[in-house]
Design a protein around this motif. Structure first.
Motif, short mmCIF file in Angstrom:
data_model
loop_
_atom_site.label_atom_id
_atom_site.label_comp_id
_atom_site.label_asym_id
_atom_site.label_seq_id
_atom_site.Cartn_x
_atom_site.Cartn_y
_atom_site.Cartn_z
N PRO A 59 -6.85 -0.01 -0.07
CA PRO A 59 -7.49 -1.15 0.54
C PRO A 59 -7.26 -2.27 -0.64
O PRO A 59 -7.36 -3.70 -0.37
N ALA A 60 -7.32 -2.08 -1.84
CA ALA A 60 -7.25 -3.01 -2.82
C ALA A 60 -5.89 -3.68 -2.89
O ALA A 60 -5.78 -5.08 -3.00
N SER A 61 -4.66 -3.02 -2.43
CA SER A 61 -3.51 -3.63 -2.66
C SER A 61 -3.50 -4.56 -1.22
O SER A 61 -3.02 -5.37 -1.07
N ALA A 62 -3.99 -3.92 0.06
CA ALA A 62 -3.95 -4.86 1.16
C ALA A 62 -4.86 -5.98 1.14
O ALA A 62 -4.40 -7.26 1.52
N LEU A 63 -6.01 -6.14 0.34
CA LEU A 63 -6.74 -7.21 -0.03
C LEU A 63 -6.09 -8.13 -0.91
O LEU A 63 -5.99 -9.37 -0.53
N MET A 64 -5.22 -7.79 -1.77
CA MET A 64 -4.49 -8.53 -2.81
C MET A 64 -3.59 -9.28 -1.73
O MET A 64 -3.45 -10.77 -2.00
N ILE A 65 -2.79 -8.85 -0.63
CA ILE A 65 -1.79 -9.42 -0.03
C ILE A 65 -2.56 -10.65 0.83
O ILE A 65 -2.34 -11.63 1.19
N VAL A 66 -3.56 -9.93 1.60
CA VAL A 66 -4.32 -10.99 2.37
C VAL A 66 -4.96 -12.29 1.86
O VAL A 66 -4.88 -13.26 2.35
N LEU A 67 -5.32 -12.01 0.57
CA LEU A 67 -5.94 -13.18 -0.09
C LEU A 67 -4.88 -13.98 -0.56
O LEU A 67 -5.21 -15.27 -1.04
N PRO A 76 0.76 -1.22 0.01
CA PRO A 76 -0.03 -0.11 -0.07
C PRO A 76 0.92 1.25 -0.10
O PRO A 76 0.25 2.18 -0.59
N LEU A 77 2.11 1.38 0.47
CA LEU A 77 2.70 2.47 0.72
C LEU A 77 3.31 2.85 -0.52
O LEU A 77 3.65 3.70 -0.99
N LEU A 78 3.85 1.69 -1.34
CA LEU A 78 4.19 1.73 -2.72
C LEU A 78 3.41 2.84 -3.47
O LEU A 78 3.77 3.65 -4.24
N LEU A 79 2.00 2.52 -3.39
CA LEU A 79 1.16 3.13 -4.21
C LEU A 79 0.77 4.72 -3.57
O LEU A 79 0.58 5.52 -4.61
N VAL A 80 1.17 4.84 -2.35
CA VAL A 80 1.03 6.10 -1.59
C VAL A 80 2.04 6.87 -2.34
O VAL A 80 1.85 8.23 -2.45
N GLU A 81 3.23 6.43 -2.48
CA GLU A 81 4.36 7.08 -2.97
C GLU A 81 3.96 7.81 -4.29
O GLU A 81 4.46 8.95 -4.43
N LEU A 82 3.52 6.83 -5.27
CA LEU A 82 3.39 7.53 -6.53
C LEU A 82 2.19 8.56 -6.46
O LEU A 82 2.53 9.60 -7.10
N VAL A 83 1.25 8.28 -5.78
CA VAL A 83 0.13 9.27 -5.69
C VAL A 83 0.76 10.55 -4.97
O VAL A 83 0.30 11.79 -5.60
N VAL A 84 1.26 10.59 -3.84
CA VAL A 84 1.96 11.68 -3.36
C VAL A 84 2.95 12.30 -3.96
O VAL A 84 2.84 13.74 -3.97
N VAL A 85 3.89 11.77 -4.62
CA VAL A 85 4.78 12.31 -5.62
C VAL A 85 4.34 13.18 -6.90
O VAL A 85 4.78 14.16 -7.12
N GLN A 96 -6.60 13.00 -5.13
CA GLN A 96 -5.31 12.12 -4.39
C GLN A 96 -6.11 11.35 -3.54
O GLN A 96 -5.96 10.14 -3.38
N ALA A 97 -7.22 11.85 -2.60
CA ALA A 97 -7.96 11.07 -1.73
C ALA A 97 -8.67 9.94 -2.52
O ALA A 97 -8.72 8.59 -1.86
N SER A 98 -9.28 10.28 -3.71
CA SER A 98 -10.03 9.49 -4.33
C SER A 98 -9.20 8.01 -4.78
O SER A 98 -9.49 6.98 -4.71
N LEU A 99 -7.96 8.48 -5.35
CA LEU A 99 -7.11 7.46 -5.55
C LEU A 99 -6.58 6.64 -4.76
O LEU A 99 -6.62 5.28 -4.49
N LEU A 100 -6.30 7.10 -3.28
CA LEU A 100 -5.72 6.48 -2.14
C LEU A 100 -6.72 5.51 -1.75
O LEU A 100 -6.59 4.46 -1.19
#
Length: 283
Positions: A131-139, A105-114, A122-126
């Motif tokens: 959540p999608a990236s966290a769900l990918m790992i959990v599954l 999730p932080l990798l995606l935050v980096e891209l949006v923030v920079v 920005q808020a819409s993208l995050l």
């Protein structure tokens, strides 16, 4: 499934790759922290997040490295014999998933923030990407630790769905905002998204190795190699590209800052040459 035995070559391959990842993540994190003054303040948060990602990865790889050395031992002199699982010890694959749950999730935050987008966008993208990236790992985790090929297939497929959604947002939704970015930044972002796609594509391949005809220690070593190389690309190299984007955007936003940075870059070699010339004259 963790193999019962590893040959010396297999052990050395995993050992050296884990060591390589630790070095890559640790020193990339240090560089990104030291490079903060080289970009404008509005982009330093992205570099800080990048450094945190690499720092988290370095910490977890230290734990993975320790777990690996404890799990496989040999009685042979010089480490030339077969490595077997130590009694009461086991390699902990969970460290990787804890790491990914934090860092992806932080990798995606980096891209949006920079990109310094409008706050609403920005808020819409995050809200969609994190959540999608966290769900990918959990599954993906239940399939990773399962001995059943059927469960591995099911959870591998389930974790692919949020992965495809993330790609859609990155390649379709995010593209609409790139017209406002400087041309050089647009090119770098395109490369960054391709890097994400390519490096994240290594994970499912490594995940599916036991289902692709490889088994036992060969599949396990191949999986560790794939995960390790992908982590270097998706975190260390990715962080350096985030730094490049921050530099380019800093130059585009403030020509005076660019002039000062370029002046600093040329000042040191000139001063060195002057000192060298003075030294030669004295000699």
């Amino acid at each position: 499934m963790i193999p019962d035995q590893l040959t010396p070559g297999q052990y050395d391959t995993v050992y050296n790759l884990l060591s390589l990842v630790i070095a890559a993540q640790l020193f990339t994190a240090l560089f990104l922290v030291a490079a903060q003054p080289r970009v404008l303040p509005r982009y330093r948060q992205a570099l800080l997040v990048s450094a945190v990602v690499c720092g988290i990865a370095a910490y977890h790889y230290f734990r993975i490295f320790s777990s690996f050395k404890e799990a496989f031992v040999t009685d042979a002199v010089g480490g030339e014999g077969t490595y077997t699982q130590a009694v009461g010890a086991s390699f902990n694959e969970g460290y990787r998933y804890v790491d990914w749950l934090l860092t992806v999730p932080l990798l995606l935050v980096e891209l949006v923030v920079v990109l310094a987008l409008a706050r609403k966008l920005q808020a819409s993208l995050l809200w969609r990407l994190v959540p999608a990236s966290a769900l990918m790992i959990v599954l993906g985790y239940p399939g990773e630790i399962s001995d059943s090929d059927a469960l591995r297939h099911v959870f591998g497929l389930l974790s692919t769905l949020p992965f495809l959604y993330i790609l859609y947002v990155l390649f379709v939704e995010l593209t609409r905002s790139l017209d406002r970015q400087p041309p050089a930044v647009r090119q770098t972002i395109s490369r960054l998204r391709i890097l994400l796609f390519a490096s994240w594509g290594v994970y499912p391949i490594a995940y599916l190795l036991p289902l692709l005809g490889l088994d036992g220690s060969d599949a396990w070593v191949g999986k560790q190699a794939g995960y390790s190389i992908a982590d270097i690309l998706a975190k260390a190299l990715y962080g350096l590209l985030i730094y490049r984007i921050a530099r380019l955007k800093s130059f585009a936003d403030d020509p005076a800052f660019e002039a000062a940075e370029e002046g600093t870059a040329h000042e040191w070699p000139a001063a060195t040459r002057d000192r060298g010339a003075s030294t030669t004259t004295v000699a």
